[in-house]
Design an enzyme around this catalytic site. Structure first.
Site, mmCIF file in Angstrom:
data_model
loop_
_atom_site.group_PDB
_atom_site.id
_atom_site.type_symbol
_atom_site.label_atom_id
_atom_site.label_comp_id
_atom_site.label_asym_id
_atom_site.label_seq_id
_atom_site.Cartn_x
_atom_site.Cartn_y
_atom_site.Cartn_z
ATOM 1 C CE LYS A 1 6.683 -3.386 -0.420
ATOM 2 N NZ LYS A 1 5.042 -3.652 -0.196
ATOM 3 C CE LYS B 1 -23.241 -6.831 14.665
ATOM 4 N NZ LYS B 1 -24.515 -6.155 14.707
ATOM 5 C CG ASN C 1 -6.911 0.450 1.519
ATOM 6 O OD1 ASN C 1 -7.519 0.911 0.676
ATOM 7 N ND2 ASN C 1 -6.415 -0.511 1.917
ATOM 8 C CE LYS D 1 6.854 1.326 0.886
ATOM 9 N NZ LYS D 1 5.503 1.967 1.052
ATOM 10 C CG ASP E 1 4.932 -7.149 0.057
ATOM 11 O OD1 ASP E 1 4.657 -6.984 -0.969
ATOM 12 O OD2 ASP E 1 5.202 -6.061 0.729
ATOM 13 C CB ILE E 2 0.751 -9.624 -3.584
ATOM 14 C CG1 ILE E 2 -0.308 -10.013 -2.433
ATOM 15 C CG2 ILE E 2 0.773 -10.316 -4.790
ATOM 16 C CD1 ILE E 2 -1.649 -9.250 -2.689
#
Ligand code: C5P
Length: 403
Positions: free
Chosen positions: A345, A290, A212, A341, A308-309
């Site tokens: 979380k 590859k 990202n 969230k 999800d850390i």
């Protein structure tokens, strides 16, 4: 930090003098020893009896009181303190301090001392903005006088604006901070902080990956601010465009799974800030070699969800950091999504920001954030990422000092 600290509290005239009673209560609750001094005007707003009852000490009011002089001269009174706090500080007492007047006990004490002084101004908004007061503030700052407040808000006189005395809790925090500075200590000395930063690269094959646009700038700025506040910093970072700050303990990772492992190895800590932009998904099977184009045949990638850390750490029964902070990079319904969230979380605070392309936040130097806590939503002006980091770390220090 305040245990057995001797504070000479000068109360001058103003409606906010009633807040000084709460200030005394809070300071004594933290173990400080308060010697109260009141001006004649202060005694029109709160009674010396209430002040002395809360302080557990006699109140000094008169310059020419032989008993006091016999017990303790005014010079001695001001020098026996570790800190002098003037709260509320009227426009008048500040003017006297600037000019070096000594025509009552309060002004004499302030002139006869080399003890550090903190003032908490309180006055009508126009008095505050008057050029004379503004000039005096500059002069007092040059004389190394410390300030807390004033704050914005409604005033007893019916007007609104700058001039309200800082809240007692804010004054206590500033006093704490001053003592820490005097001791050469920093607000997060002795605290361990963990920061995740950067992005993750989830491999498809040896040359391709999913990533990202996160630069790692905000995470590095936070780690830097934590270091400046005296914390020991564990910095777990994925690939980033910004280097980790000098002085942190760096663990470099590539994938979300590696980041989780590194984070768990870095625990325990007092505060954990999850600023990394972790990929939500990884490719189930990473090709060993590859992948090749095959006559127009398109590859099909199967994805699995990454751990999800933040959520894993926030939901730990054992060894959960006292303060867990996540980020919520959103493009729509920022606050609503971020509040959801926070719940999902299980973290304590969420720093929510708008990362729509037109904001330029991703990869840019500025950020416009909302800090979401159990107390509500605090919306900050758009500012540099360094400033966001400093403000966040200031908030962290505030709650850590309170513990
Ligand atoms: O769910 P979302 O990615 O929007 O959540 C963002 C927050 O969760 C950030 O603090 C990010 O560092 C953290 N996170 C994480 N592990 C993931 C995904 C997000 O720690 N796999």
């Amino acid at each position: 930090m305040l245990v057995n600290r001797r504070i000479l509290l000068i109360i001058t005239g103003g409606i906010s003098a009633f807040k000084s009673l709460d200030l005394i209560r809070r300071l004594r609750g933290k173990g400080a020893l308060i010697t109260p001094v009141m001006t004649a005007a202060a005694a029109e707003f709160v009674t010396p009896l209430s002040v002395s009852a809360l302080a557990g000490q006699k109140v000094y009011q008169d310059l020419f009181n032989l008993t006091d002089e016999a017990e303790m001269g005014h010079i001695e009174l001001s020098r026996s303190a570790d800190l002098i706090v003037v709260a509320p500080a009227s426009a008048d007492v500040m003017a006297k301090m600037v000019a070096g007047h000594a025509n009552d006990l309060a002004s004499t004490l302030l002139l006869a001392t080399d003890t550090p002084v903190l003032v908490a101004p309180a006055m009508n908004v126009r008095m505050w903005h008057h050029p004379a007061t503004q000039r005096n503030i500059v002069r007092l700052s040059e004389d190394n006088i410390h300030f807390v407040g004033p704050n914005q808000g409604d005033m007893a006189c019916g007007e609104s604006g700058l001039g309200r005395m800082a809240e007692p809790m804010e004054i206590v925090k500033t006093i704490d901070q001053l003592f820490m500075d005097m001791d050469g200590k920093k607000p997060l000395s002795g605290k361990r902080a963990l920061v995740t930063s950067g992005r993750t690269h989830e491999p498809i094959d040896p040359v391709r990956y999913i990533a990202n646009r996160s630069s790692g700038a905000q995470g590095s700025a936070i780690a830097n601010a934590l270091l400046s506040a005296g914390a020991e910093v564990e910095f777990v970072t994925g690939p980033a465009d910004v280097a980790p700050p000098v002085g942190v303990q760096v663990t470099r990772v590539q994938t979300a799974k590696e980041m989780l492992k590194a984070v768990e190895a870095a625990l325990p800590c007092d505060v954990a800030i999850f600023a990394a932009a972790v990929a939500d998904w990884r490719v189930v099977v990473e090709n060993d070699s590859k992948m090749k184009k095959e006559n127009g045949k398109l590859p099909i990638l199967e994805f699995a969800e990454n751990p999800d850390i933040l959520s894993t750490v926030a939901h730990r029964d054992v060894g959960r950091p006292a303060l867990v902070i996540g980020f919520a990079a959103e493009t729509d319904n920022i606050v609503k999504n971020a509040c959801a969230k926070l719940d999902k979380k299980g973290c304590d605070w969420i720093v929510a920001n708008d990362v729509s392309p037109e904001t330029g936040v991703m990869g840019g130097n500025e950020n416009a954030v909302h800090l979401i806590t159990a107390q509500g939503v605090d919306t900050w002006d758009r500012m540099g990422k360094t400033k966001v980091a400093e403000r966040l770390v200031q908030k962290i220090s505030d709650v850590m000092v309170e513990e």
